[in-house]
Write an enzyme that holds these catalytic residues in place. Sequence first.
Site, PDB file in Angstrom:
ATOM      1  N   ASP A  76     -67.578 -20.957 -23.282  1.00  0.00           N
ATOM      2  CA  ASP A  76     -68.116 -21.778 -22.203  1.00  0.00           C
ATOM      3  C   ASP A  76     -69.583 -22.031 -22.548  1.00  0.00           C
ATOM      4  O   ASP A  76     -70.149 -21.377 -23.434  1.00  0.00           O
ATOM      5  CB  ASP A  76     -67.982 -21.045 -20.864  1.00  0.00           C
ATOM      6  CG  ASP A  76     -68.511 -21.849 -19.700  1.00  0.00           C
ATOM      7  OD1 ASP A  76     -68.315 -23.076 -19.679  1.00  0.00           O
ATOM      8  OD2 ASP A  76     -69.156 -21.256 -18.819  1.00  0.00           O
ATOM      9  N   ASP A  98     -72.563 -23.363 -19.995  1.00  0.00           N
ATOM     10  CA  ASP A  98     -73.557 -23.024 -18.973  1.00  0.00           C
ATOM     11  C   ASP A  98     -73.408 -21.576 -18.536  1.00  0.00           C
ATOM     12  O   ASP A  98     -72.360 -21.171 -18.024  1.00  0.00           O
ATOM     13  CB  ASP A  98     -73.411 -23.953 -17.760  1.00  0.00           C
ATOM     14  CG  ASP A  98     -73.616 -25.412 -18.120  1.00  0.00           C
ATOM     15  OD1 ASP A  98     -74.559 -25.710 -18.863  1.00  0.00           O
ATOM     16  OD2 ASP A  98     -72.818 -26.253 -17.670  1.00  0.00           O
TER      17      ASP A  98
END
Length: 236
Positions: A12, A14
């Site tokens: 991922d 953020d």
Amino acid sequence: MDWDQYDAVLFDLDGVITPTAVVHMHAWSKMFNDFLTARGIEEPYTDQDYYDYVDGKPRYDGVRSFLASRGLELPDGDPSDPSTDDTVCGLGNRKNDAFSEVLRTEGVEPYPGSVRLVEALVERGTKLAVVSSSRNAPAVLETAGLRQHFPVLVDGNVAAEKGLRGKPAPATFLEAATELGVEASRAVVVEDATSGVEAGSAGGFGLVVGVDRGAGEDALLRAGAHRVVTDLAELI
């Protein structure tokens, strides 16, 4: 950590590679609290609401999820809606305007420990991808100076184009594994959001690592993480 067991790592973005989750949190808070205040609703939007209803989800799904938690409903509208519209898409676009402005004016520096892990994996020849619900992922990676390390990027734009369900469904992670040419059982998912951890668990990935940036170790483990760290340098 025995990296020989795995052929690829799906990150991922953020809150995992870059601290942009904090910027997202502030942008969501301003947008939702302004919206609630304008409607005369006293119960504010909080950071816990972010973790419970928004974190890791596609933008418009996050809007729907939070509104439902308050017993509110708006028309969906269309992704082309202006940010002034009180529609699901309008509110999502309003939040994105605030995020984009911060990214443009302040930039973003990746987490040092995350950079160390990425560089170590590149040196090993491990295949890498970024899987993000955000449509801003390409701009964030470019600004952070890391785009060259990720030949595969499955973001909110790709998900929309290919009709892939967002996290907590595993479809975007499985798409990244397919594009890299690896089996899910030979890939690692690295996530800071419970919705992303749930996606990795549902996809049958060989290892799901939770990064505790505020969601909490217990919540990440309950969501299906095999291991939880506070800094990705712990995995080197």
